[in-house]
Write a protein that holds these residues in place. Structure first.
Motif, PDB file in Angstrom:
ATOM      1  N   THR A   1       0.925  -1.266  -0.099  1.00 42.93           N
ATOM      2  CA  THR A   1      -0.027  -0.081   0.197  1.00 42.93           C
ATOM      3  C   THR A   1       0.846   1.206   0.186  1.00 42.93           C
ATOM      4  OG1 THR A   1      -0.322  -0.030   2.455  1.00 42.93           O
ATOM      5  CG2 THR A   1      -1.916  -1.195   1.055  1.00 42.93           C
ATOM      6  N   THR A   2       1.999   1.373   0.581  1.00 45.46           N
ATOM      7  CA  THR A   2       2.804   2.483   0.752  1.00 45.46           C
ATOM      8  C   THR A   2       4.088   2.493   0.015  1.00 45.46           C
ATOM      9  OG1 THR A   2       3.795   1.676   2.817  1.00 45.46           O
ATOM     10  CG2 THR A   2       1.758   2.871   2.769  1.00 45.46           C
ATOM     11  N   GLY A   3       4.756   1.334  -0.005  1.00 45.86           N
ATOM     12  CA  GLY A   3       5.953   1.106  -0.784  1.00 45.86           C
ATOM     13  C   GLY A   3       7.258   1.237   0.343  1.00 45.86           C
ATOM     14  N   HIS A   4       6.736   1.206   1.435  1.00 44.15           N
ATOM     15  CA  HIS A   4       7.821   1.282   2.482  1.00 44.15           C
ATOM     16  C   HIS A   4       8.266  -0.200   2.670  1.00 44.15           C
ATOM     17  CE1 HIS A   4       5.731   5.286   4.564  1.00 44.15           C
ATOM     18  NE2 HIS A   4       6.219   5.375   3.111  1.00 44.15           N
ATOM     19  N   LEU A   5       9.684  -0.152   2.761  1.00 43.67           N
ATOM     20  CA  LEU A   5      10.416  -1.336   2.654  1.00 43.67           C
ATOM     21  C   LEU A   5      11.193  -1.451   3.884  1.00 43.67           C
ATOM     22  CD1 LEU A   5      10.915  -3.648   0.825  1.00 43.67           C
ATOM     23  CD2 LEU A   5      12.914  -2.664   0.050  1.00 43.67           C
ATOM     24  N   THR A   6      11.086  -2.419   4.783  1.00 39.04           N
ATOM     25  CA  THR A   6      11.926  -2.695   6.032  1.00 39.04           C
ATOM     26  C   THR A   6      12.081  -4.257   5.782  1.00 39.04           C
ATOM     27  OG1 THR A   6      10.215  -3.426   7.543  1.00 39.04           O
ATOM     28  CG2 THR A   6      10.697  -0.942   7.326  1.00 39.04           C
ATOM     29  N   VAL A   7      13.104  -4.755   6.927  1.00 41.58           N
ATOM     30  CA  VAL A   7      13.335  -6.205   7.055  1.00 41.58           C
ATOM     31  C   VAL A   7      12.102  -6.803   7.405  1.00 41.58           C
ATOM     32  CG1 VAL A   7      15.775  -5.851   7.682  1.00 41.58           C
ATOM     33  CG2 VAL A   7      14.164  -5.569   9.451  1.00 41.58           C
ATOM     34  N   LYS A   8      11.080  -6.194   8.042  1.00 45.65           N
ATOM     35  CA  LYS A   8       9.996  -6.722   8.571  1.00 45.65           C
ATOM     36  C   LYS A   8       9.044  -7.220   7.135  1.00 45.65           C
ATOM     37  CE  LYS A   8      10.206  -6.648  13.037  1.00 45.65           C
ATOM     38  NZ  LYS A   8       9.304  -6.104  13.806  1.00 45.65           N
ATOM     39  N   THR A   9       9.489  -6.719   5.988  1.00 52.60           N
ATOM     40  CA  THR A   9       8.807  -7.165   4.894  1.00 52.60           C
ATOM     41  C   THR A   9       9.085  -8.547   4.275  1.00 52.60           C
ATOM     42  OG1 THR A   9       8.777  -4.648   4.224  1.00 52.60           O
ATOM     43  CG2 THR A   9       8.430  -6.451   2.411  1.00 52.60           C
TER      44      THR A   9
ATOM     45  N   HIS B   1       0.713 -27.135  16.557  1.00 55.86           N
ATOM     46  CA  HIS B   1      -0.044 -25.466  17.110  1.00 55.86           C
ATOM     47  C   HIS B   1       1.232 -24.464  17.232  1.00 55.86           C
ATOM     48  CE1 HIS B   1      -3.908 -26.888  17.642  1.00 55.86           C
ATOM     49  NE2 HIS B   1      -3.705 -27.914  18.543  1.00 55.86           N
ATOM     50  N   LYS B   2       2.331 -24.906  17.866  1.00 56.53           N
ATOM     51  CA  LYS B   2       3.411 -24.178  17.971  1.00 56.53           C
ATOM     52  C   LYS B   2       3.873 -23.713  16.495  1.00 56.53           C
ATOM     53  CE  LYS B   2       5.401 -26.574  22.065  1.00 56.53           C
ATOM     54  NZ  LYS B   2       6.359 -27.432  22.635  1.00 56.53           N
ATOM     55  N   PHE B   3       4.281 -24.301  15.450  1.00 56.75           N
ATOM     56  CA  PHE B   3       4.418 -24.018  14.230  1.00 56.75           C
ATOM     57  C   PHE B   3       3.249 -22.869  13.734  1.00 56.75           C
ATOM     58  CE2 PHE B   3       5.156 -24.791   9.583  1.00 56.75           C
ATOM     59  CZ  PHE B   3       6.468 -24.408   9.210  1.00 56.75           C
ATOM     60  N   ALA B   4       2.206 -23.129  13.821  1.00 52.02           N
ATOM     61  CA  ALA B   4       1.185 -22.227  13.615  1.00 52.02           C
ATOM     62  C   ALA B   4       1.248 -21.068  14.272  1.00 52.02           C
ATOM     63  CB  ALA B   4      -0.366 -22.790  13.730  1.00 52.02           C
ATOM     64  N   SER B   5       1.480 -20.895  15.375  1.00 52.18           N
ATOM     65  CA  SER B   5       1.710 -19.577  16.389  1.00 52.18           C
ATOM     66  C   SER B   5       2.924 -18.898  15.730  1.00 52.18           C
ATOM     67  CB  SER B   5       2.154 -19.951  17.770  1.00 52.18           C
ATOM     68  OG  SER B   5       2.377 -18.888  18.424  1.00 52.18           O
ATOM     69  N   ILE B   6       4.053 -19.589  15.334  1.00 52.68           N
ATOM     70  CA  ILE B   6       5.184 -18.639  14.545  1.00 52.68           C
ATOM     71  C   ILE B   6       4.595 -18.072  13.291  1.00 52.68           C
ATOM     72  CG2 ILE B   6       7.564 -19.244  13.479  1.00 52.68           C
ATOM     73  CD1 ILE B   6       7.979 -21.404  15.610  1.00 52.68           C
ATOM     74  N   ILE B   7       3.961 -18.698  12.666  1.00 49.36           N
ATOM     75  CA  ILE B   7       3.340 -18.311  11.279  1.00 49.36           C
ATOM     76  C   ILE B   7       2.327 -17.174  11.538  1.00 49.36           C
ATOM     77  CG2 ILE B   7       1.985 -18.898   9.365  1.00 49.36           C
ATOM     78  CD1 ILE B   7       2.556 -21.651   9.613  1.00 49.36           C
ATOM     79  N   CYS B   8       1.691 -17.088  12.464  1.00 50.47           N
ATOM     80  CA  CYS B   8       0.877 -15.995  12.873  1.00 50.47           C
ATOM     81  C   CYS B   8       1.611 -14.711  13.260  1.00 50.47           C
ATOM     82  CB  CYS B   8      -0.219 -16.387  13.983  1.00 50.47           C
ATOM     83  SG  CYS B   8      -1.486 -17.625  13.428  1.00 50.47           S
ATOM     84  N   ARG B   9       2.627 -14.922  13.944  1.00 46.41           N
ATOM     85  CA  ARG B   9       3.532 -13.999  14.497  1.00 46.41           C
ATOM     86  C   ARG B   9       4.239 -13.263  13.161  1.00 46.41           C
ATOM     87  NH1 ARG B   9       5.212 -13.802  19.785  1.00 46.41           N
ATOM     88  NH2 ARG B   9       6.040 -11.733  19.187  1.00 46.41           N
ATOM     89  N   CYS B  10       4.561 -14.116  12.035  1.00 51.04           N
ATOM     90  CA  CYS B  10       5.352 -13.600  10.947  1.00 51.04           C
ATOM     91  C   CYS B  10       4.106 -12.718  10.098  1.00 51.04           C
ATOM     92  CB  CYS B  10       5.843 -14.542  10.246  1.00 51.04           C
ATOM     93  SG  CYS B  10       7.058 -15.461  10.829  1.00 51.04           S
ATOM     94  N   LEU B  11       2.900 -13.396  10.234  1.00 54.89           N
ATOM     95  CA  LEU B  11       1.846 -12.703   9.073  1.00 54.89           C
ATOM     96  C   LEU B  11       1.329 -11.546   9.649  1.00 54.89           C
ATOM     97  CD1 LEU B  11       0.415 -15.762   7.598  1.00 54.89           C
ATOM     98  CD2 LEU B  11       2.196 -14.304   6.745  1.00 54.89           C
ATOM     99  N   SER B  12       1.576 -11.035  10.924  1.00 52.75           N
ATOM    100  CA  SER B  12       0.611 -10.025  11.575  1.00 52.75           C
ATOM    101  C   SER B  12       0.688  -8.794  10.739  1.00 52.75           C
ATOM    102  CB  SER B  12       1.616  -9.388  12.861  1.00 52.75           C
ATOM    103  OG  SER B  12       0.953  -8.414  13.325  1.00 52.75           O
ATOM    104  N   SER B  13      -0.607  -7.978  10.584  1.00 53.94           N
ATOM    105  CA  SER B  13      -0.633  -6.908   9.686  1.00 53.94           C
ATOM    106  C   SER B  13       0.075  -5.777  10.112  1.00 53.94           C
ATOM    107  CB  SER B  13      -2.260  -6.487   9.512  1.00 53.94           C
ATOM    108  OG  SER B  13      -3.224  -7.836   9.019  1.00 53.94           O
TER     109      SER B  13
ATOM    110  N   LYS C   1       5.126  -4.024  13.382  1.00 53.28           N
ATOM    111  CA  LYS C   1       5.685  -3.772  14.649  1.00 53.28           C
ATOM    112  C   LYS C   1       5.414  -5.009  15.456  1.00 53.28           C
ATOM    113  CE  LYS C   1       5.304   1.273  14.868  1.00 53.28           C
ATOM    114  NZ  LYS C   1       4.818   2.412  15.536  1.00 53.28           N
ATOM    115  N   ASN C   2       4.383  -5.932  15.155  1.00 59.43           N
ATOM    116  CA  ASN C   2       4.014  -6.907  15.855  1.00 59.43           C
ATOM    117  C   ASN C   2       4.700  -8.294  15.529  1.00 59.43           C
ATOM    118  OD1 ASN C   2       2.184  -5.611  17.579  1.00 59.43           O
ATOM    119  ND2 ASN C   2       0.618  -5.662  16.484  1.00 59.43           N
ATOM    120  N   ARG C   3       5.445  -8.227  14.167  1.00 58.89           N
ATOM    121  CA  ARG C   3       6.034  -9.193  13.603  1.00 58.89           C
ATOM    122  C   ARG C   3       7.384  -9.640  14.483  1.00 58.89           C
ATOM    123  NH1 ARG C   3       5.388  -6.796   7.825  1.00 58.89           N
ATOM    124  NH2 ARG C   3       3.405  -6.692   7.920  1.00 58.89           N
ATOM    125  N   LEU C   4       7.652 -10.900  14.640  1.00 53.89           N
ATOM    126  CA  LEU C   4       8.865 -11.200  14.894  1.00 53.89           C
ATOM    127  C   LEU C   4      10.020 -10.630  14.058  1.00 53.89           C
ATOM    128  CD1 LEU C   4       8.043 -14.753  15.939  1.00 53.89           C
ATOM    129  CD2 LEU C   4       8.296 -12.939  17.347  1.00 53.89           C
TER     130      LEU C   4
END
Length: 434
Positions: free
Chosen positions: A309-317, A379-391, A394-397
């Motif tokens: 949406t913004t073209g802002h690029l960080t390592v979290k991308t 469940h542990k693996f799914a939890s890691i995925i959720c933290r990576c896919l946070s919208s 700032k909330n991503r690992l």
């Protein structure tokens, strides 16, 4: 080999010698002017005499004006593009002068510069039988190179290499080709594909990698009834890719891959993963920057929301894209999922509600591993995925945190398997009655 062979042998690590350059720019125009003036009527001898002096002067004035008009016509009769082309000068098709101005010569430091004829021979004239992959960049061929002389070798007698050939010339493709060389020649990590060399001859843009015998990850995930890619191997692949991305993000100048996806993860004979295709990579923001701005490039289904949406690029991308790769490992699906009615939907959007619901998690697990996966581990693996896919980025690992979580999961799995093994051995022992 036809025209690809040269009459004289050259060192393959050195670029071919440049022929003499023809006059360019103002020199070319001056040269043409001098030829015009040398044959113009002004410089021809004319009869002179007292009675013809005024007539002769008049004729000379007319001839000068005609000459000036002729010069003007010669210089301006072409279109601006043609004049620009003339001013640049052009040499042989195999010399550097016909390269577009946006292509910068990459010095052959620490990597091999191959002649096109060598790579053509190494791939059996780029035979269709040697194709091992194909993508937006072009086709990838398997070839064989003598590691000592860096010349072409017969199949089975030399070192197998992967040869990626740029399909068509253009601004974007040439930039990606050069970008890949610039980054790969600097990187040294067991989970990053190794650059063997390149070819930059005439219109040919080629990258030579180490050969990965198992091919790309996506090809394995999409195979029906394929059980070789079991649950423990998928965790191993996830950890290897995480190590590669964490290495990129930990450089003095952080590197953002920008095209993390299953097809860019290559596997060797032991299913060790290596990250490839750095054509879209770029340096990330430094400590005093929150982001770098960039045009949105990459592959649909892997874009982080804020980047799209913004073209802002960080390592979290990259972290978001890596989360999609983890999801592909978990579900056995591609990033863009096609429904039965023909509509397409992004895997991350479709799977997110199931990831956070323990009761529905089994609905998205790849059927090829569903019977052999421990649900607690799932469940542990799914939890890691959720933290990576946070919208919210700032909330991503961070990739370091993702790597630590995956390594902890692998360690827990090893302990669990060890305990299970011990338990099974205990039950198999004959009981001695007291």
């Amino acid at each position: 080999m036809g025209n690809c062979l040269r009459k004289k042998s050259h060192d393959p690590n050195q670029p071919p010698p440049e022929p003499a350059r023809p006059p360019t720019g103002d020199d070319a125009v001056k040269s043409s002017r001098s030829r015009k003036m040398s044959t113009s009527p002004v410089q021809q001898k004319t009869p002179s005499g007292p009675s013809q002096s005024s007539k002769s002067n008049h004729c000379k004035d007319e001839q000068c004006r005609a000459t000036r008009q002729e010069r003007h016509k010669h210089v301006s009769s072409h279109s601006p593009k043609e004049n620009q082309k003339k001013s640049k000068g052009h040499g042989s098709p195999t010399t550097r002068r016909d390269w577009p101005k946006y292509v910068v010569w990459v010095p052959a430091k620490n990597i091999n510069s191959f002649y096109y004829s060598v790579l053509r021979a190494a791939t059996h004239k780029f035979s269709d039988e040697n194709i091992i992959g194909e993508g937006g960049f072009g086709r990838v061929y398997i070839g064989y190179i003598n590691p000592h002389s860096m010349s072409a070798a017969k199949p089975g007698t030399g070192k197998a290499v992967a040869i990626k050939v740029l399909r068509r010339r253009g601004v974007q493709n040439d930039k990606e080709w050069q970008n890949e060389l610039r980054f790969l020649k600097k990187l040294n990590h067991p989970n990053v594909v190794k650059l063997m060399g390149y070819c930059n001859e005439g219109d040919h843009r080629i990258v030579v990698y180490e050969y990965m015998s198992k091919g790309s990850l996506d090809a394995h995930l999409l195979r029906e009834n394929y059980t070789e890619l079991n649950w423990s191997r998928r965790i191993k692949i996830a950890i290897g890719v995480a190590r590669a991305v964490d290495y990129l993000h930990s450089c003095a100048k952080p590197i953002i891959h920008r095209d993390l996806k299953a097809s860019n993860v290559l596997l060797d004979a032991d299913f060790n993963p290596k990250l490839s295709d750095f054509g879209l990579a770029r340096y990330g923001p430094l400590e005093d920057q929150s982001h770098v701005s960039s045009g949105v490039v990459g592959t649909r289904g892997y874009f982080a929301p804020e980047y799209f949406t913004t073209g802002h690029l960080t390592v979290k991308t990259d972290v978001y894209s890596f989360g999609v790769v983890l999801l592909e490992l978990f579900c056995g699906c591609v990033a863009v999922k096609r429904s039965s009615d023909g509509t397409e939907r992004e895997l991350a959007v479709w799977a997110k509600p199931h990831l956070s619901n323990h009761m529905e998690l089994h609905n998205i697990i790849d059927k090829k591993i569903a019977r052999n996966i421990d649900m607690e581990e799932a469940h542990k693996f799914a939890s890691i995925i959720c933290r990576c896919l946070s919208s919210d980025p700032k909330n991503r690992l961070t990739m370091g945190e993702v790597l630590a979580s995956l390594e902890q999961l692998q360690q827990d799995m090893s302990l669990s398997n060890l305990n299970t093994l011990r338990l099974s051995k205990y039950h198999r022992r004959p009981h001695i009655l007291q």
